[in-house]
Design a protein around this motif. Structure first.
Motif, PDB file in Angstrom:
ATOM      1  N   ALA A  38       0.821  -1.214   0.000  1.00 43.27           N
ATOM      2  CA  ALA A  38       0.000   0.000   0.000  1.00 43.27           C
ATOM      3  C   ALA A  38       0.850   1.257   0.000  1.00 43.27           C
ATOM      4  O   ALA A  38       0.377   2.337  -0.391  1.00 43.27           O
ATOM      5  CB  ALA A  38      -0.927  -0.006   1.212  1.00 43.27           C
ATOM      6  N   ARG A  39       2.106   1.117   0.416  1.00 45.12           N
ATOM      7  CA  ARG A  39       3.024   2.247   0.451  1.00 45.12           C
ATOM      8  C   ARG A  39       3.957   2.256  -0.759  1.00 45.12           C
ATOM      9  O   ARG A  39       4.985   2.917  -0.765  1.00 45.12           O
ATOM     10  CB  ARG A  39       3.803   2.228   1.762  1.00 45.12           C
ATOM     11  N   GLY A  40       3.591   1.486  -1.785  1.00 45.66           N
ATOM     12  CA  GLY A  40       4.294   1.562  -3.060  1.00 45.66           C
ATOM     13  C   GLY A  40       5.411   0.571  -3.264  1.00 45.66           C
ATOM     14  O   GLY A  40       6.163   0.686  -4.236  1.00 45.66           O
ATOM     15  N   ILE A  41       5.532  -0.426  -2.380  1.00 43.58           N
ATOM     16  CA  ILE A  41       6.631  -1.384  -2.488  1.00 43.58           C
ATOM     17  C   ILE A  41       6.095  -2.732  -2.977  1.00 43.58           C
ATOM     18  O   ILE A  41       5.265  -3.363  -2.310  1.00 43.58           O
ATOM     19  CB  ILE A  41       7.336  -1.566  -1.131  1.00 43.58           C
ATOM     20  N   THR A  42       6.540  -3.176  -4.138  1.00 44.89           N
ATOM     21  CA  THR A  42       6.212  -4.517  -4.607  1.00 44.89           C
ATOM     22  C   THR A  42       6.784  -5.530  -3.621  1.00 44.89           C
ATOM     23  O   THR A  42       7.952  -5.428  -3.232  1.00 44.89           O
ATOM     24  CB  THR A  42       6.795  -4.759  -6.006  1.00 44.89           C
ATOM     25  N   CYS A  43       5.985  -6.506  -3.191  1.00 48.60           N
ATOM     26  CA  CYS A  43       6.386  -7.342  -2.069  1.00 48.60           C
ATOM     27  C   CYS A  43       5.999  -8.811  -2.288  1.00 48.60           C
ATOM     28  O   CYS A  43       4.856  -9.109  -2.635  1.00 48.60           O
ATOM     29  CB  CYS A  43       5.713  -6.815  -0.807  1.00 48.60           C
ATOM     30  N   LEU A  44       6.955  -9.716  -2.093  1.00 44.70           N
ATOM     31  CA  LEU A  44       6.697 -11.144  -2.146  1.00 44.70           C
ATOM     32  C   LEU A  44       6.778 -11.722  -0.739  1.00 44.70           C
ATOM     33  O   LEU A  44       7.707 -11.427   0.014  1.00 44.70           O
ATOM     34  CB  LEU A  44       7.727 -11.858  -3.030  1.00 44.70           C
ATOM     35  N   ARG A  45       5.790 -12.544  -0.381  1.00 45.66           N
ATOM     36  CA  ARG A  45       5.866 -13.367   0.831  1.00 45.66           C
ATOM     37  C   ARG A  45       5.682 -14.813   0.395  1.00 45.66           C
ATOM     38  O   ARG A  45       4.900 -15.106  -0.505  1.00 45.66           O
ATOM     39  CB  ARG A  45       4.814 -12.961   1.858  1.00 45.66           C
ATOM     40  N   PHE A  46       6.426 -15.718   1.002  1.00 48.64           N
ATOM     41  CA  PHE A  46       6.351 -17.121   0.581  1.00 48.64           C
ATOM     42  C   PHE A  46       6.516 -18.027   1.783  1.00 48.64           C
ATOM     43  O   PHE A  46       7.007 -17.617   2.842  1.00 48.64           O
ATOM     44  CB  PHE A  46       7.412 -17.425  -0.484  1.00 48.64           C
ATOM     45  N   ASP A  47       6.092 -19.285   1.613  1.00 42.35           N
ATOM     46  CA  ASP A  47       6.232 -20.296   2.663  1.00 42.35           C
ATOM     47  C   ASP A  47       7.561 -21.006   2.511  1.00 42.35           C
ATOM     48  O   ASP A  47       7.882 -21.529   1.431  1.00 42.35           O
ATOM     49  CB  ASP A  47       5.108 -21.336   2.571  1.00 42.35           C
ATOM     50  N   PHE A  48       8.336 -21.059   3.594  1.00 39.20           N
ATOM     51  CA  PHE A  48       9.539 -21.878   3.576  1.00 39.20           C
ATOM     52  C   PHE A  48       9.140 -23.350   3.399  1.00 39.20           C
ATOM     53  O   PHE A  48       7.997 -23.747   3.668  1.00 39.20           O
ATOM     54  CB  PHE A  48      10.333 -21.704   4.872  1.00 39.20           C
ATOM     55  N   GLU A  49      10.083 -24.156   2.946  1.00 28.16           N
ATOM     56  CA  GLU A  49       9.826 -25.569   2.669  1.00 28.16           C
ATOM     57  C   GLU A  49       9.165 -26.264   3.860  1.00 28.16           C
ATOM     58  O   GLU A  49       9.569 -26.089   5.014  1.00 28.16           O
ATOM     59  CB  GLU A  49      11.150 -26.271   2.339  1.00 28.16           C
ATOM     60  N   GLY A  50       8.123 -27.049   3.546  1.00 28.17           N
ATOM     61  CA  GLY A  50       7.455 -27.840   4.576  1.00 28.17           C
ATOM     62  C   GLY A  50       6.421 -27.094   5.386  1.00 28.17           C
ATOM     63  O   GLY A  50       5.827 -27.671   6.308  1.00 28.17           O
ATOM     64  N   LEU A  51       6.165 -25.834   5.063  1.00 31.83           N
ATOM     65  CA  LEU A  51       5.197 -25.036   5.808  1.00 31.83           C
ATOM     66  C   LEU A  51       4.149 -24.462   4.857  1.00 31.83           C
ATOM     67  O   LEU A  51       4.420 -24.238   3.672  1.00 31.83           O
ATOM     68  CB  LEU A  51       5.892 -23.894   6.557  1.00 31.83           C
ATOM     69  N   GLY A  52       2.954 -24.209   5.385  1.00 30.57           N
ATOM     70  CA  GLY A  52       1.904 -23.589   4.581  1.00 30.57           C
ATOM     71  C   GLY A  52       1.591 -24.401   3.342  1.00 30.57           C
ATOM     72  O   GLY A  52       1.347 -25.605   3.394  1.00 30.57           O
ATOM     73  N   GLY A  53       1.634 -23.724   2.192  1.00 27.59           N
ATOM     74  CA  GLY A  53       1.335 -24.387   0.935  1.00 27.59           C
ATOM     75  C   GLY A  53       2.547 -24.938   0.221  1.00 27.59           C
ATOM     76  O   GLY A  53       2.435 -25.405  -0.921  1.00 27.59           O
ATOM     77  N   SER A  54       3.707 -24.899   0.852  1.00 23.48           N
ATOM     78  CA  SER A  54       4.939 -25.363   0.201  1.00 23.48           C
ATOM     79  C   SER A  54       5.167 -26.854   0.413  1.00 23.48           C
ATOM     80  O   SER A  54       4.792 -27.425   1.442  1.00 23.48           O
ATOM     81  CB  SER A  54       6.152 -24.588   0.728  1.00 23.48           C
ATOM     82  N   GLU A  55       5.796 -27.478  -0.561  1.00 24.79           N
ATOM     83  CA  GLU A  55       6.127 -28.893  -0.470  1.00 24.79           C
ATOM     84  C   GLU A  55       7.318 -29.105   0.459  1.00 24.79           C
ATOM     85  O   GLU A  55       8.051 -28.173   0.787  1.00 24.79           O
ATOM     86  CB  GLU A  55       6.463 -29.437  -1.867  1.00 24.79           C
ATOM     87  N   GLY A  56       7.496 -30.368   0.855  1.00 24.59           N
ATOM     88  CA  GLY A  56       8.654 -30.714   1.673  1.00 24.59           C
ATOM     89  C   GLY A  56       8.270 -31.133   3.078  1.00 24.59           C
ATOM     90  O   GLY A  56       7.121 -31.017   3.497  1.00 24.59           O
ATOM     91  N   ASP A  57       9.265 -31.634   3.817  1.00 21.54           N
ATOM     92  CA  ASP A  57       9.101 -32.124   5.185  1.00 21.54           C
ATOM     93  C   ASP A  57       9.712 -31.108   6.135  1.00 21.54           C
ATOM     94  O   ASP A  57      10.936 -30.930   6.166  1.00 21.54           O
ATOM     95  CB  ASP A  57       9.795 -33.486   5.310  1.00 21.54           C
ATOM     96  N   PHE A  58       8.879 -30.445   6.931  1.00 20.25           N
ATOM     97  CA  PHE A  58       9.377 -29.404   7.831  1.00 20.25           C
ATOM     98  C   PHE A  58      10.458 -29.923   8.775  1.00 20.25           C
ATOM     99  O   PHE A  58      11.421 -29.209   9.083  1.00 20.25           O
ATOM    100  CB  PHE A  58       8.222 -28.808   8.636  1.00 20.25           C
ATOM    101  N   SER A  59      10.328 -31.165   9.228  1.00 24.93           N
ATOM    102  CA  SER A  59      11.280 -31.699  10.203  1.00 24.93           C
ATOM    103  C   SER A  59      12.684 -31.856   9.620  1.00 24.93           C
ATOM    104  O   SER A  59      13.647 -32.026  10.371  1.00 24.93           O
ATOM    105  CB  SER A  59      10.795 -33.049  10.741  1.00 24.93           C
TER     106      SER A  59
END
Length: 263
Positions: free
Chosen positions: A55-76
């Protein structure tokens, strides 16, 4: 602000889930927001920071590290080293998409990855940490306090934020191999240290030590009343205000002296 899905592969060929927050006037220079330990890109801290920065004019990416949220992989099987690798993969993917990642914003454990990658890549011009510790034993102490058996066992389950996670000892062993305070001292580029003054996990003196180690290019801003997760949405907006103003100063190079303010 417009938002769109932005998925990409890390070096282990796991698909990581991301959301790209686009301001009214998108630009090639952008930021990446890294979430905290066991959190996701959709945790209110990461989501609110990203949306407010957009909202303050900065293009911004947020993502899930491996194994968390919608990302693939084994968190452990993940650790600080894999988080660092994931962040570098995110930067590469953004570059392939025509964006230039110049600002890294890391919350808690995500801030440690930002400090390392920020020091490795010349393309990153500045780093922001929020509630980040550089004590190699802090994460282990926190996890073991919730499951004392992990002080001896190779693995065990821990409840964090009403969810249970399998934690392996490799996480602690990997973190201890990273000289986190050296990453701060050797950053050699602008660092903004944000600290919520009622943070129940990270003492104020740890944040101030980061600020002191990164001189003369460091700035420190205290956020009165906030907890570790910035659960107050208004405080998250104020944090984004502080980041956006500080980042604008870095871009315009109006003042080379560090900003020392309390909001």
């Amino acid at each position: 602000m417009p938002t769109r899905r932005f998925d990409f592969l890390n070096s282990r060929q796991h698909r990581l889930a991301g959301r790209l927050e686009l301001p009214a006037e998108p630009n090639e220079s952008c930021a990446i927001v890294c979430h905290c330990f066991t959190c996701t890109k959709d945790s209110h801290t990461a989501a609110r920071l990203s949306r407010n920065l957009s909202a303050r004019g900065i293009t911004c990416l947020r993502f899930d590290f491996e194994g968390l949220g919608g990302s693939e992989g084994d968190f452990s099987q993940t650790n600080l080293s894999t988080n660092i690798d994931d962040l570098r993969a995110a930067i590469d993917a953004m570059q392939d998409a025509g964006y230039r990642v110049e600002l890294l914003v890391g919350h808690s454990f995500g801030g440690a990855a930002c400090l390392r990658v920020g020091g490795l890549l010349d393309s990153v011009r500045a780093v922001v940490t929020l509630g980040t510790t550089c004590d190699n034993h802090a994460l282990e102490a926190l996890v073991v306090s919730r499951n004392p058996e992990l002080a001896r066992a190779d693995s065990g389950e821990v409840e964090i934020g009403a969810r249970r996670f399998l934690i392996r000892r490799q996480l602690f062993e990997d973190t201890r191999q990273h000289p986190l305070w050296d990453y701060v001292s050797q950053l050699q580029k602008p660092l903004l240290v944000l600290h919520a003054e009622k943070d129940e996990l990270i003492p104020r003196q740890i944040a101030l030590k980061q600020f002191e180690r990164a001189q003369p290019l460091a700035s420190f801003i205290g956020l009165p009343g906030g907890d570790h997760m910035l659960t107050d949405r208004h405080l998250a907006a104020r944090a984004a205000d502080a980041i956006a103003l500080w980042w604008q100063m870095q871009q315009l190079e109006v003042e080379r002296r560090p900003l020392k303010a309390v909001v």
